[in-house]
Design a protein around this motif. Sequence first.
Motif, mmCIF file in Angstrom:
data_model
loop_
_atom_site.group_PDB
_atom_site.id
_atom_site.type_symbol
_atom_site.label_atom_id
_atom_site.label_comp_id
_atom_site.label_asym_id
_atom_site.label_seq_id
_atom_site.Cartn_x
_atom_site.Cartn_y
_atom_site.Cartn_z
ATOM 1 N N ARG A 21 7.119 58.326 -119.478
ATOM 2 C CA ARG A 21 7.539 57.776 -120.773
ATOM 3 C C ARG A 21 8.148 58.868 -121.650
ATOM 4 O O ARG A 21 7.686 59.999 -121.668
ATOM 5 C CB ARG A 21 6.341 57.104 -121.460
ATOM 6 C CG ARG A 21 5.852 55.909 -120.654
ATOM 7 C CD ARG A 21 4.642 55.256 -121.265
ATOM 8 N NE ARG A 21 4.917 54.681 -122.575
ATOM 9 C CZ ARG A 21 4.019 53.985 -123.276
ATOM 10 N NH1 ARG A 21 2.804 53.772 -122.770
ATOM 11 N NH2 ARG A 21 4.329 53.494 -124.455
ATOM 12 N N ARG B 68 9.167 61.567 -124.036
ATOM 13 C CA ARG B 68 8.330 62.444 -124.865
ATOM 14 C C ARG B 68 8.917 62.673 -126.252
ATOM 15 O O ARG B 68 8.330 63.397 -127.049
ATOM 16 C CB ARG B 68 8.165 63.776 -124.152
ATOM 17 C CG ARG B 68 6.930 63.942 -123.273
ATOM 18 C CD ARG B 68 6.731 62.870 -122.258
ATOM 19 N NE ARG B 68 5.642 63.195 -121.338
ATOM 20 C CZ ARG B 68 5.002 62.327 -120.571
ATOM 21 N NH1 ARG B 68 5.358 61.046 -120.593
ATOM 22 N NH2 ARG B 68 4.032 62.701 -119.768
ATOM 23 N N GLY C 37 8.316 56.831 -126.469
ATOM 24 C CA GLY C 37 7.528 56.550 -125.276
ATOM 25 C C GLY C 37 8.152 55.531 -124.358
ATOM 26 O O GLY C 37 7.473 54.892 -123.562
ATOM 27 N N SER D 77 0.102 55.873 -119.911
ATOM 28 C CA SER D 77 0.873 57.020 -120.430
ATOM 29 C C SER D 77 0.584 58.212 -119.526
ATOM 30 O O SER D 77 -0.088 59.150 -119.947
ATOM 31 C CB SER D 77 0.456 57.389 -121.857
ATOM 32 O OG SER D 77 0.621 56.336 -122.757
ATOM 33 N N LYS E 179 1.068 66.126 -121.996
ATOM 34 C CA LYS E 179 1.854 66.193 -123.233
ATOM 35 C C LYS E 179 1.586 67.540 -123.875
ATOM 36 O O LYS E 179 0.424 67.930 -124.029
ATOM 37 C CB LYS E 179 1.438 65.063 -124.196
ATOM 38 C CG LYS E 179 2.208 65.071 -125.502
ATOM 39 C CD LYS E 179 3.599 64.449 -125.358
ATOM 40 C CE LYS E 179 4.515 64.760 -126.544
ATOM 41 N NZ LYS E 179 5.102 66.108 -126.530
ATOM 42 N N MET F 104 -2.559 63.588 -120.702
ATOM 43 C CA MET F 104 -2.471 62.440 -121.609
ATOM 44 C C MET F 104 -3.822 61.721 -121.663
ATOM 45 O O MET F 104 -4.443 61.489 -120.617
ATOM 46 C CB MET F 104 -1.425 61.455 -121.111
ATOM 47 C CG MET F 104 -0.020 61.869 -121.414
ATOM 48 S SD MET F 104 0.478 61.326 -123.051
ATOM 49 C CE MET F 104 2.254 61.521 -122.862
ATOM 50 N N ASP G 155 -2.665 59.478 -126.367
ATOM 51 C CA ASP G 155 -1.593 58.887 -125.564
ATOM 52 C C ASP G 155 -0.868 57.854 -126.427
ATOM 53 O O ASP G 155 -1.314 57.528 -127.533
ATOM 54 C CB ASP G 155 -2.098 58.319 -124.226
ATOM 55 C CG ASP G 155 -2.940 57.059 -124.378
ATOM 56 O OD1 ASP G 155 -2.623 56.211 -125.232
ATOM 57 O OD2 ASP G 155 -3.921 56.911 -123.617
ATOM 58 N N PHE G 156 0.259 57.378 -125.930
ATOM 59 C CA PHE G 156 1.130 56.539 -126.762
ATOM 60 C C PHE G 156 0.411 55.290 -127.288
ATOM 61 O O PHE G 156 0.462 54.984 -128.482
ATOM 62 C CB PHE G 156 2.373 56.112 -125.968
ATOM 63 C CG PHE G 156 3.300 57.250 -125.661
ATOM 64 C CD1 PHE G 156 4.055 57.855 -126.670
ATOM 65 C CD2 PHE G 156 3.424 57.745 -124.368
ATOM 66 C CE1 PHE G 156 4.904 58.914 -126.391
ATOM 67 C CE2 PHE G 156 4.282 58.805 -124.079
ATOM 68 C CZ PHE G 156 5.018 59.389 -125.086
ATOM 69 N N ASP G 157 -0.294 54.587 -126.380
ATOM 70 C CA ASP G 157 -0.870 53.302 -126.773
ATOM 71 C C ASP G 157 -2.107 53.461 -127.650
ATOM 72 O O ASP G 157 -2.287 52.731 -128.625
ATOM 73 C CB ASP G 157 -1.196 52.491 -125.517
ATOM 74 C CG ASP G 157 0.035 52.355 -124.630
ATOM 75 O OD1 ASP G 157 1.080 51.929 -125.145
ATOM 76 O OD2 ASP G 157 -0.048 52.719 -123.444
#
Lengths: 168, 438
Positions: B52, B54, B58, B234, B238, B256, B300-302
């Motif tokens: 996804r 960065r 994402g 994700s 990172k 992540m 993480d993104f979510d």
Amino acid sequence: MVLDPAETKEMVARYPERRSVVLPLLWRAQERIGYISDEAIGEVAAAAGVPASEVSSVVTFYTMFRREKPPARRLQVCRSLSCAMAGADELVAALREMPGCGEKFSVETVECLAACDRAIAGIYNEGLVGPLNLAGSAKLVRDGGAAGAAAPAGSSGAGAPLEGGGRP
Amino acid sequence: MIMRLLTDGIGEVDLRDIGTYRARGGYRAVENALRRMSPKEVADEVSAANLRGRGGAGFPAGRKWSFLPGDGRPRYLCVNGDESEPGSFNNRMLVEDNPHLLVEGVICSSYAIGCSFAVIYLRGEFYEGAAIMGRALEQAAEAGYVGEHILGSDYSLRIVVHRGAGAYICGEESALLESIEGKRGHPRVKPPFPAVAGLYASPTVVNTVETLCCVPSIVNNGGAWFAGIGSPKSPGTKICSISGHVRRPGNYELVMGTPLRELVEEHAGGIRDGHRLKMILPAGASSAAMTPDQLDTPLDFDAMAAAGSLLGSAGLIVCDETTCAVKVALLGESFYAHESCGKCTPCREGTKWVEKVLARLEGGQGRPEDVDLLKSLVGEIGGGKCLCPLGDFAVTYLGSALKLFEDEFVAHAHGRTCSERLQARPTASVATGEVLSA
């Protein structure tokens, strides 16, 4: 003539379309004479095949292009969050009180330099410096040269464990 | 948990030297891709990896690549190295300290999408980064990884470094394309998206530095391997940039899903002595503030979105209890007022109005009605009213702070300021009279 015609030709050839050479040539002009002159705008426009008025509007859009020759020593201090939290405003105010500011040297503020781990970060002429303190930055703008006085940037991996990706 | 996928060797060896980089397995991905894989196979591995983007949104890179129409027009890859979000400095580290990893990622990705001209766009302030990247490209060309008939194959690729010149907005992908085309960095109306009409109106992929740096390890180890690292939705690592009131600011590459608490308390060493955490802006100035009770949120993104904020490019700004929420809002708004490109009215005008109101609040000249005024401005500027997200970014922190720290805004609106609290911060810049008078 500000630009070197042979070099200009070579730079134009790097891109599939000519007009992409506008920013690279403006940078080249500024490197050669310290700022973007009317003559430089004309030369860039001719090389890129766009009107001079359009090149001029590009110059004024991007904050790093200058229309006037700068003092020999320029310090730009980051004023964004992490640097402000470390006292950037006070540093700038103190430096601007120094004799010679505005003539022999300039102290400007800039937005985040992507060096927040070195707050207060800055750019001295064309190099990243930080963390800046008053003594070091005062020496820098007064005497120039020895960027070491203000803690040189160097390799960003140098400040272990600062940027080493988390070495213990 | 620390996992050094992209930062391995940084700070230990000189990865700018292609010999050193190769001795550690560098450019193996280019050899694997060009000698043993079809472009589609490379793209399939990146899709399988669920890599996804960065840069903040994402969005899965493999899907982005799949949008390119196959209509015979040339395709382009543009690398977004305009890193300008206050608080974020992970791309600068990759560019300066691991330039060949980016070159390798660009080669593999260009091969996958069928592109023969790629642009590495670096913000103008990266003087050193541009020079380092230029040298890396020269070394890569000498070694036969860039140029005509790479490694004896039919595949050819040219890569140029293109410098910006001071404009946050050029981190927005369509403004970045305008800038490469030699224009003012104004975002374009979308659609069409860059995949359909990007650079020179041709199909274009724009990916950020860190995203492309993930590609070589995906090529070498397979998409399934990458997908198995960290959070299932994700995956990967990172690089988190953390700064502000922590003991050890810096970049830390984490798996992540690592809890925010581990980053702040272990790796960054916790809050400076004698102080306690007040809030974190996890994705720089444009993100909603998070509070100490949210420290167990996985990075993480979510999970960050579910917590009401954003992972973004993971430029975390940590503020202790001496920090004034109004002052932070003012600093952020001044940034956006300065960086607004001026194209859309809500952003161009609104950021300056908000800055003006915040400045009077911060300066002790607040008016009782200012808090409600700010709340209405958040709604007038944000919520997708502009062509690019800058308008939304400009009021995201403010909107969150008006909820979390409303009492501080109210106090300021009644003429009380926090400036004395801010004076307590430890500035290294203690004035010495002799320096000033010399």
